[in-house]
Scaffold this motif. Sequence first.
Motif, PDB file in Angstrom:
ATOM      1  N   GLY A   1       0.796  -1.211   0.000  1.00 25.02           N
ATOM      2  CA  GLY A   1       0.000   0.000   0.000  1.00 25.02           C
ATOM      3  C   GLY A   1       0.831   1.264   0.000  1.00 25.02           C
ATOM      4  N   GLY A   2       2.169   1.143  -0.078  1.00 28.30           N
ATOM      5  CA  GLY A   2       3.049   2.295  -0.122  1.00 28.30           C
ATOM      6  C   GLY A   2       3.055   2.935  -1.491  1.00 28.30           C
ATOM      7  N   PRO A   3       3.970   3.877  -1.709  1.00 25.96           N
ATOM      8  CA  PRO A   3       3.997   4.586  -2.991  1.00 25.96           C
ATOM      9  C   PRO A   3       4.261   3.647  -4.157  1.00 25.96           C
ATOM     10  N   LEU A   4       3.593   3.899  -5.271  1.00 23.20           N
ATOM     11  CA  LEU A   4       3.834   3.114  -6.475  1.00 23.20           C
ATOM     12  C   LEU A   4       5.253   3.353  -6.970  1.00 23.20           C
ATOM     13  N   VAL A   5       5.817   2.316  -7.582  1.00 25.04           N
ATOM     14  CA  VAL A   5       7.154   2.424  -8.172  1.00 25.04           C
ATOM     15  C   VAL A   5       7.023   2.727  -9.657  1.00 25.04           C
ATOM     16  N   PHE A   6       7.669   3.804 -10.083  1.00 19.54           N
ATOM     17  CA  PHE A   6       7.826   4.109 -11.505  1.00 19.54           C
ATOM     18  C   PHE A   6       9.295   3.907 -11.827  1.00 19.54           C
ATOM     19  N   ASP A   7       9.568   3.023 -12.768  1.00 19.98           N
ATOM     20  CA  ASP A   7      10.899   2.452 -12.932  1.00 19.98           C
ATOM     21  C   ASP A   7      11.569   2.947 -14.216  1.00 19.98           C
ATOM     22  N   GLY A   8      12.882   3.180 -14.149  1.00 17.18           N
ATOM     23  CA  GLY A   8      13.596   3.797 -15.263  1.00 17.18           C
ATOM     24  C   GLY A   8      13.979   2.900 -16.410  1.00 17.18           C
ATOM     25  N   HIS A   9      13.842   1.573 -16.280  1.00 15.68           N
ATOM     26  CA  HIS A   9      14.246   0.733 -17.421  1.00 15.68           C
ATOM     27  C   HIS A   9      13.747  -0.696 -17.261  1.00 15.68           C
ATOM     28  N   ASN A  10      13.091  -1.210 -18.305  1.00 17.49           N
ATOM     29  CA  ASN A  10      12.837  -2.645 -18.397  1.00 17.49           C
ATOM     30  C   ASN A  10      12.975  -3.091 -19.847  1.00 17.49           C
ATOM     31  N   ASP A  11      13.162  -4.397 -20.028  1.00 16.29           N
ATOM     32  CA  ASP A  11      13.345  -4.984 -21.358  1.00 16.29           C
ATOM     33  C   ASP A  11      12.205  -5.928 -21.719  1.00 16.29           C
ATOM     34  N   VAL A  12      11.008  -5.612 -21.248  1.00 17.78           N
ATOM     35  CA  VAL A  12       9.843  -6.449 -21.537  1.00 17.78           C
ATOM     36  C   VAL A  12       9.619  -6.591 -23.046  1.00 17.78           C
ATOM     37  N   LEU A  13       9.701  -5.487 -23.782  1.00 19.99           N
ATOM     38  CA  LEU A  13       9.348  -5.522 -25.208  1.00 19.99           C
ATOM     39  C   LEU A  13      10.272  -6.435 -25.999  1.00 19.99           C
ATOM     40  N   SER A  14      11.580  -6.337 -25.773  1.00 16.08           N
ATOM     41  CA  SER A  14      12.498  -7.197 -26.524  1.00 16.08           C
ATOM     42  C   SER A  14      12.342  -8.653 -26.101  1.00 16.08           C
ATOM     43  N   LYS A  15      11.999  -8.868 -24.833  1.00 14.89           N
ATOM     44  CA  LYS A  15      11.803 -10.244 -24.373  1.00 14.89           C
ATOM     45  C   LYS A  15      10.544 -10.845 -25.004  1.00 14.89           C
ATOM     46  N   LEU A  16       9.464 -10.074 -25.063  1.00 14.02           N
ATOM     47  CA  LEU A  16       8.252 -10.554 -25.726  1.00 14.02           C
ATOM     48  C   LEU A  16       8.499 -10.777 -27.215  1.00 14.02           C
ATOM     49  N   PHE A  17       9.246  -9.864 -27.833  1.00 13.75           N
ATOM     50  CA  PHE A  17       9.553  -9.982 -29.262  1.00 13.75           C
ATOM     51  C   PHE A  17      10.294 -11.278 -29.548  1.00 13.75           C
ATOM     52  N   ARG A  18      11.311 -11.574 -28.738  1.00  3.83           N
ATOM     53  CA  ARG A  18      12.112 -12.768 -28.993  1.00  3.83           C
ATOM     54  C   ARG A  18      11.337 -14.048 -28.694  1.00  3.83           C
ATOM     55  N   ALA A  19      10.324 -13.945 -27.831  1.00  2.00           N
ATOM     56  CA  ALA A  19       9.552 -15.131 -27.454  1.00  2.00           C
ATOM     57  C   ALA A  19       8.372 -15.402 -28.384  1.00  2.00           C
ATOM     58  N   GLY A  20       8.139 -14.515 -29.334  1.00  2.00           N
ATOM     59  CA  GLY A  20       7.029 -14.744 -30.265  1.00  2.00           C
ATOM     60  C   GLY A  20       6.185 -13.536 -30.584  1.00  2.00           C
ATOM     61  N   GLY A  21       6.490 -12.402 -29.980  1.00  2.00           N
ATOM     62  CA  GLY A  21       5.820 -11.159 -30.362  1.00  2.00           C
ATOM     63  C   GLY A  21       4.409 -11.035 -29.819  1.00  2.00           C
ATOM     64  N   MET A  22       3.478 -10.672 -30.702  1.00  3.42           N
ATOM     65  CA  MET A  22       2.100 -10.370 -30.305  1.00  3.42           C
ATOM     66  C   MET A  22       1.455 -11.512 -29.527  1.00  3.42           C
ATOM     67  N   ALA A  23       1.830 -12.729 -29.866  1.00  2.10           N
ATOM     68  CA  ALA A  23       1.224 -13.894 -29.204  1.00  2.10           C
ATOM     69  C   ALA A  23       1.557 -13.960 -27.723  1.00  2.10           C
ATOM     70  N   GLN A  24       2.576 -13.201 -27.288  1.00  2.00           N
ATOM     71  CA  GLN A  24       3.000 -13.240 -25.890  1.00  2.00           C
ATOM     72  C   GLN A  24       2.249 -12.235 -25.008  1.00  2.00           C
ATOM     73  N   ILE A  25       1.425 -11.387 -25.611  1.00  2.00           N
ATOM     74  CA  ILE A  25       0.743 -10.349 -24.828  1.00  2.00           C
ATOM     75  C   ILE A  25      -0.238 -10.968 -23.833  1.00  2.00           C
ATOM     76  N   ASP A  26      -0.869 -12.065 -24.200  1.00  2.00           N
ATOM     77  CA  ASP A  26      -1.781 -12.734 -23.271  1.00  2.00           C
ATOM     78  C   ASP A  26      -1.078 -13.055 -21.954  1.00  2.00           C
ATOM     79  N   GLY A  27       0.166 -13.523 -22.044  1.00  2.00           N
ATOM     80  CA  GLY A  27       0.910 -13.851 -20.843  1.00  2.00           C
ATOM     81  C   GLY A  27       1.197 -12.630 -19.991  1.00  2.00           C
ATOM     82  N   PHE A  28       1.406 -11.482 -20.636  1.00  2.00           N
ATOM     83  CA  PHE A  28       1.615 -10.253 -19.883  1.00  2.00           C
ATOM     84  C   PHE A  28       0.352  -9.880 -19.113  1.00  2.00           C
ATOM     85  N   LEU A  29      -0.789 -10.145 -19.689  1.00  2.00           N
ATOM     86  CA  LEU A  29      -2.061  -9.809 -19.056  1.00  2.00           C
ATOM     87  C   LEU A  29      -2.387 -10.748 -17.895  1.00  2.00           C
TER      88      LEU A  29
END
Length: 352
Positions: free
Chosen positions: A4-32
């Motif tokens: 319940g503390g302050p939300l974290v806004f983070d300066g860097h992640n590599d989610v997009l390249s990881k999803l891209f390498r794993a199959g792209g659009m088909a991986q969005i379901d897993g993110f959800l």
Amino acid sequence: MNDGGPLVFDGHNDVLSKLFRAGGMAQIDGFLTGRDGAIDLPKARAGGFGGGFFAVYVPSPMDRAFRMSEMDKPSYDLPLPESVEWEDALPVAVAQVAILLEMERRGALVVCRTVADIRAAMDAGKMAAIFHIEGAEAIDADLHMLDVFHAAGLRSIGPVWSRPTIFGHGVPFRFPSGPDTGDGLTDLGLRLVRRCNELGIMLDLSHLNEAGFWDVARQSSAPLVASHSNVHAICPHSRNLTDRQLAAIAESRGLVGLNFAVAFLREDGRMAADVPLSQVMRHLDHLIGILGEDGVALGSDYDGAVVPEDLTTVAGLPKLKQAMKEHGYGDDLIRKLCHENWLRVLEATWRA
């Protein structure tokens, strides 16, 4: 697990390249619904992750297993990957931007172009995402694609990811080593800095070598920012920032986002995850000592690095906030570190 503390806004992640390498659009379901990775919607809700910089990154063919094994040695000097040509980089970058925009269309996040957008998304309980490019291989020499990507929401760019580009030179993965490893920005790189200033695109100094850092410092009219870098005086890795660099960022009223990657946290530079949160606090203390309480934030490198065992995913972020509290940080400082400092420096950099 969310405290319940302050939300974290983070300066860097590599989610997009990881999803891209794993199959792209088909991986969005897993993110959800939940995926084998550091960031997804269920983990974000559990850990109080409000969003951050989503990097578009063109992978290099370097063997990841080889890199990990080399970086577990007492010293190492990995060869820089070869440059990636614009014609090869552009379709990869565009595919990752398409993933980001489809994630927004499906309600996974909101692509934010202003600080007001970020605040509104977090207030509404939605993940706030900044479209960031890590390594400008997809930007042409005429900078036409910079304008195109800006129109699509680009608000942050790093001229290099370690390997050289037409704009400048990055640091190798070398330990022990200082960041002074070669030439700085090219003439095209100086043009890129000026155009980013005109458009209000944040320039990210992480991965730039020291000569390039000082070129940006001399050329840019915006606050200096290193989105995911640590303290060289504690961990003498080429990727970390010297106290002189930190002082220059402080003078510009800029910001450093603390990188969770263990090789940049540990004194021995090893890629080993048994790093206590007390070591994270050492870096934060040092950064705050030079940059002040308004100049430090978080830049995890989630989904792109080995991180401490307590922080394997964003669901573990409450442990970091608790460690800050036990270390003696007050609520106001913790809120600044978690997100307010990022919003401050973005407000000073972006154009409406």
